[in-house]
Write an enzyme that holds these catalytic residues in place. Structure first.
Site, PDB file in Angstrom:
ATOM      1  N   LYS A  20     -46.282  45.993  10.793  1.00 19.48           N
ATOM      2  CA  LYS A  20     -45.391  46.473   9.729  1.00 19.48           C
ATOM      3  C   LYS A  20     -44.478  45.351   9.236  1.00 19.48           C
ATOM      4  CE  LYS A  20     -41.441  48.844  10.737  1.00 19.48           C
ATOM      5  NZ  LYS A  20     -40.297  48.194  10.058  1.00 19.48           N
ATOM      6  N   ASN A  21     -43.835  44.658  10.167  1.00 20.45           N
ATOM      7  CA  ASN A  21     -42.831  43.678   9.749  1.00 20.45           C
ATOM      8  C   ASN A  21     -43.439  42.397   9.187  1.00 20.45           C
ATOM      9  OD1 ASN A  21     -40.905  45.486  10.428  1.00 20.45           O
ATOM     10  ND2 ASN A  21     -40.217  44.438  12.273  1.00 20.45           N
ATOM     11  N   CYS A 113     -32.833  51.695   8.755  1.00 19.65           N
ATOM     12  CA  CYS A 113     -32.456  52.334  10.013  1.00 19.65           C
ATOM     13  C   CYS A 113     -30.965  52.178  10.283  1.00 19.65           C
ATOM     14  CB  CYS A 113     -33.199  51.675  11.162  1.00 19.65           C
ATOM     15  SG  CYS A 113     -34.941  52.003  11.169  1.00 19.65           S
ATOM     16  N   ARG A 118     -25.750  45.540   9.939  1.00 20.57           N
ATOM     17  CA  ARG A 118     -26.839  44.919   9.187  1.00 20.57           C
ATOM     18  C   ARG A 118     -26.434  44.439   7.793  1.00 20.57           C
ATOM     19  NH1 ARG A 118     -32.429  47.959  10.237  1.00 20.57           N
ATOM     20  NH2 ARG A 118     -33.232  45.870  10.398  1.00 20.57           N
ATOM     21  N   ASP A 298     -36.674  45.472  19.061  1.00 20.87           N
ATOM     22  CA  ASP A 298     -37.505  46.608  18.620  1.00 20.87           C
ATOM     23  C   ASP A 298     -38.275  47.267  19.767  1.00 20.87           C
ATOM     24  OD1 ASP A 298     -36.609  46.310  16.073  1.00 20.87           O
ATOM     25  OD2 ASP A 298     -38.470  45.517  15.232  1.00 20.87           O
ATOM     26  N   ARG A 390     -42.762  56.033   9.505  1.00 22.49           N
ATOM     27  CA  ARG A 390     -42.384  54.773   8.860  1.00 22.49           C
ATOM     28  C   ARG A 390     -43.042  53.588   9.559  1.00 22.49           C
ATOM     29  NH1 ARG A 390     -36.202  53.663   8.140  1.00 22.49           N
ATOM     30  NH2 ARG A 390     -37.232  51.752   7.475  1.00 22.49           N
TER      31      ARG A 390
HETATM   32  C1  UD1 Z   1     -36.009  42.471  11.223  1.00 24.03           C
HETATM   33  C2  UD1 Z   1     -37.004  43.552  11.529  1.00 24.03           C
HETATM   34  C3  UD1 Z   1     -36.425  44.535  12.544  1.00 24.03           C
HETATM   35  C4  UD1 Z   1     -35.949  43.788  13.779  1.00 24.03           C
HETATM   36  C5  UD1 Z   1     -35.035  42.636  13.415  1.00 24.03           C
HETATM   37  C6  UD1 Z   1     -34.660  41.753  14.592  1.00 24.03           C
HETATM   38  C7  UD1 Z   1     -38.247  43.736   9.474  1.00 24.03           C
HETATM   39  C8  UD1 Z   1     -38.595  44.545   8.292  1.00 24.03           C
HETATM   40  N1  UD1 Z   1     -37.348  44.257  10.303  1.00 24.03           N
HETATM   41  O1  UD1 Z   1     -34.863  43.108  10.640  1.00 24.03           O
HETATM   42  O2  UD1 Z   1     -37.447  45.469  12.884  1.00 24.03           O
HETATM   43  O3  UD1 Z   1     -35.256  44.671  14.618  1.00 24.03           O
HETATM   44  O4  UD1 Z   1     -35.662  41.791  12.430  1.00 24.03           O
HETATM   45  O5  UD1 Z   1     -35.782  41.244  15.192  1.00 24.03           O
HETATM   46  O6  UD1 Z   1     -38.791  42.677   9.711  1.00 24.03           O
HETATM   47  N2  UD1 Z   1     -27.410  39.683  10.106  1.00 24.03           N
HETATM   48  C9  UD1 Z   1     -26.240  39.271   9.519  1.00 24.03           C
HETATM   49  N3  UD1 Z   1     -26.270  38.864   8.196  1.00 24.03           N
HETATM   50  C10 UD1 Z   1     -27.427  38.859   7.478  1.00 24.03           C
HETATM   51  C11 UD1 Z   1     -28.624  39.285   8.097  1.00 24.03           C
HETATM   52  C12 UD1 Z   1     -28.570  39.694   9.417  1.00 24.03           C
HETATM   53  O7  UD1 Z   1     -25.173  39.253  10.124  1.00 24.03           O
HETATM   54  O8  UD1 Z   1     -27.408  38.481   6.293  1.00 24.03           O
HETATM   55  C13 UD1 Z   1     -27.364  40.158  11.509  1.00 24.03           C
HETATM   56  C14 UD1 Z   1     -27.738  41.625  11.638  1.00 24.03           C
HETATM   57  O9  UD1 Z   1     -26.634  42.451  11.420  1.00 24.03           O
HETATM   58  C15 UD1 Z   1     -28.248  41.697  13.064  1.00 24.03           C
HETATM   59  C16 UD1 Z   1     -28.893  40.330  13.263  1.00 24.03           C
HETATM   60  O10 UD1 Z   1     -28.372  39.493  12.243  1.00 24.03           O
HETATM   61  O11 UD1 Z   1     -27.184  41.838  13.960  1.00 24.03           O
HETATM   62  C17 UD1 Z   1     -30.411  40.362  13.175  1.00 24.03           C
HETATM   63  O12 UD1 Z   1     -30.823  40.827  11.913  1.00 24.03           O
HETATM   64  P1  UD1 Z   1     -32.136  40.305  11.208  1.00 24.03           P
HETATM   65  O13 UD1 Z   1     -32.823  39.321  12.091  1.00 24.03           O
HETATM   66  O14 UD1 Z   1     -31.800  39.893   9.830  1.00 24.03           O
HETATM   67  O15 UD1 Z   1     -32.995  41.619  11.146  1.00 24.03           O
HETATM   68  P2  UD1 Z   1     -33.744  42.269   9.903  1.00 24.03           P
HETATM   69  O16 UD1 Z   1     -34.405  41.193   9.110  1.00 24.03           O
HETATM   70  O17 UD1 Z   1     -32.883  43.242   9.248  1.00 24.03           O
END
Ligand code: UD1
Length: 414
Positions: A20-21, A113, A118, A298, A390
């Site tokens: 999925k990701n 989610c 986030r 995850d 999902r």
């Molecule tokens: C992706 C995955 C999700 C997984 C996560 C971590 C997809 C679609 N989803 O989510 O399943 O759980 O990686 O492996 O690929 N953060 C910030 N600022 C930002 C972006 C992120 O502070 O601009 C923080 C988030 O709040 C969180 C951490 O960074 O605490 C990790 O987030 P991130 O790696 O960005 O996860 P996603 O890309 O949302």
């Protein structure tokens, strides 16, 4: 709701679907070219439907045949519909590509989610470093301007921010350096796709160096879903039984396999297959979630379910998301002994879990409850089957292959 009759050891073989990701950013990558993009091994998931609806709303055409999708046409619309973006966070990845292709983009702040704050600050600051003029107004991000090369340092190796910058960088003829990037297998799969489309990407120890340009057509097979794989390995072992997976990349599962072995489970790897078995009596352990190659957040909820039946105590530190504990209260209702202490949970192993009615709050919390259900005595009813849809393709069928008794019922309105 999904209903599980548990309490018997499972055993069987499951074929793992495309990740999925990995497929969600790959679909967005189609916005970077007007040539066809063919994606193979695309799972049938609600999140995939959402991402396809997004690119269709932006002007693309999608054809699907089995697990292959072909995306054609030109993206001429710079505004992403709020109704789609609010459903899923990965849809926010269209911001960079739209800006790069059209010189402007209007994308609502994302939903998804409920597992912590986030934010998208790293996405926005990174694009701003590459020349975007960014304004957030009433929950919508407005970006404009011509992108140029530059160096972007990520204070945290965010998966989404790394993907956003890779996608944007793939269109820029100058060098874009992403320092401290995420290196999840799904990120590396996007790198492979962008290279197939014509971008140059060098993955160095501490940074990615991207040099892009006009991208062309490509054909790309999505990697297997390591989180789905981990979920079914834990489904087999949590019952005191076993599961064998086909079509996986075992190297993507190293952290989980190491933890299963530390608990006392038996793990075998051969080619693209993995098998794990755990006779009852596995030990409690300490685990900490971390960016890849660390233990994946995850799989934290599913591992928590598994450890709730271990001998002794486990400590699980959630370091990636600050409030990813939606499964904990529900597992307690099933008889687990878990206490929450800030970013950590302490799990005292119990002899058995008992089926009851519980609610899934997100995809992986839902998966954890299904695992608790297959191990529990009696019947477990899990509300919120839409969360599982999902992220898990044919979940009931795959669990049935392991010998589980699982079915879907209309939830009664109470
Ligand atoms: C992706 C995955 C999700 C997984 C996560 C971590 C997809 C679609 N989803 O989510 O399943 O759980 O990686 O492996 O690929 N953060 C910030 N600022 C930002 C972006 C992120 O502070 O601009 C923080 C988030 O709040 C969180 C951490 O960074 O605490 C990790 O987030 P991130 O790696 O960005 O996860 P996603 O890309 O949302």
């Amino acid at each position: 709701m999904i209903v599980v009759r548990g309490g018997r050891p499972l055993s069987g073989r499951v074929r793992i679907s495309g990740a999925k990701n990995a497929v969600l950013p790959a679909i967005v990558a189609s916005l970077l070219t007007d040539e066809p993009l063919i994606l193979k091994r695309v799972p049938r998931l609600l999140d995939v439907e959402t991402q396809l609806a997004l690119i269709e709303a932006l002007g693309k055409r999608v054809e699907r045949e089995g697990d292959v999708i072909t995306i054609r046409g030109e993206a001429g619309v710079a505004t992403a519909p709020r109704e789609i973006v609010s459903r899923m966070r990965a849809s926010f990845l269209c911001l960079g590509p739209l800006l790069a292709r059209l010189g402007e983009a209007h994308v609502p702040l994302p939903g998804g989610c409920v597992i912590g704050a986030r934010p998208v600050d790293l996405h926005l600051a990174g694009l701003a470093r590459l020349g975007a003029d960014i304004r957030v107004d009433e929950g919508v991000v407005h970006a404009a301007g011509a992108l140029h090369g530059g160096e972007v340092w990520l204070r945290y190796p965010s998966v989404g921010a790394t993907e956003q910058l890779l996608l944007a960088g793939a269109t820029i003829p100058e060098e874009v350096e992403i320092v401290n990037p995420a290196r999840e297998p799904e990120v590396m799969d996007l790198v492979r796709l962008l290279v197939a489309m014509g971008a140059e990407v060098k993955a160095l120890e501490d940074r990615f160096i991207v040099r892009g340009g006009r991208l062309g057509e490509a054909e790309h097979a999505v990697i297997p879903d390591r989180i789905e794989a981990g979920t079914y390995l834990l489904a087999g072992t949590i019952t005191g039984g076993e599961a064998e997976l086909a079509d996986v990349h075992p190297e993507h599962l190293t952290a989980l396999l190491a933890k299963l072995e530390e608990c006392g489970a038996e793990v075998e790897v051969s080619g693209d297959r993995v098998r794990a078995a755990a006779p009852r009596g596995w030990r409690g352990i300490e685990v900490e979630t971390a960016p890849y190659p660390g233990f994946p957040t995850d799989l934290q909820p599913q591992l928590t379910a598994f450890l709730s039946l271990a001998r002794g105590r486990s400590i699980i530190w959630e370091r990636v998301f600050e409030s990813r504990f939606g499964h904990v209260g529900e597992l307690i209702r099933m008889g687990a002994r878990i206490t929450l202490q800030g970013q950590a949970i302490a799990v005292e192993g119990v002899e058995e879990l008992r089926g009851t009615e519980v609610a899934a709050t997100d995809i992986r919390a839902g998966a954890a409850l299904v695992l608790a259900g297959v191990a529990a005595r009696g019947v477990t009813r899990i509300r919120g089957v839409e969360h599982l849809r999902r992220g898990y393709e044919n979940m009931e069928e795959k669990l049935a292959r392991l010998g589980a008794k699982v079915w879907v019922e209309e939830a009664s309105v109470t």
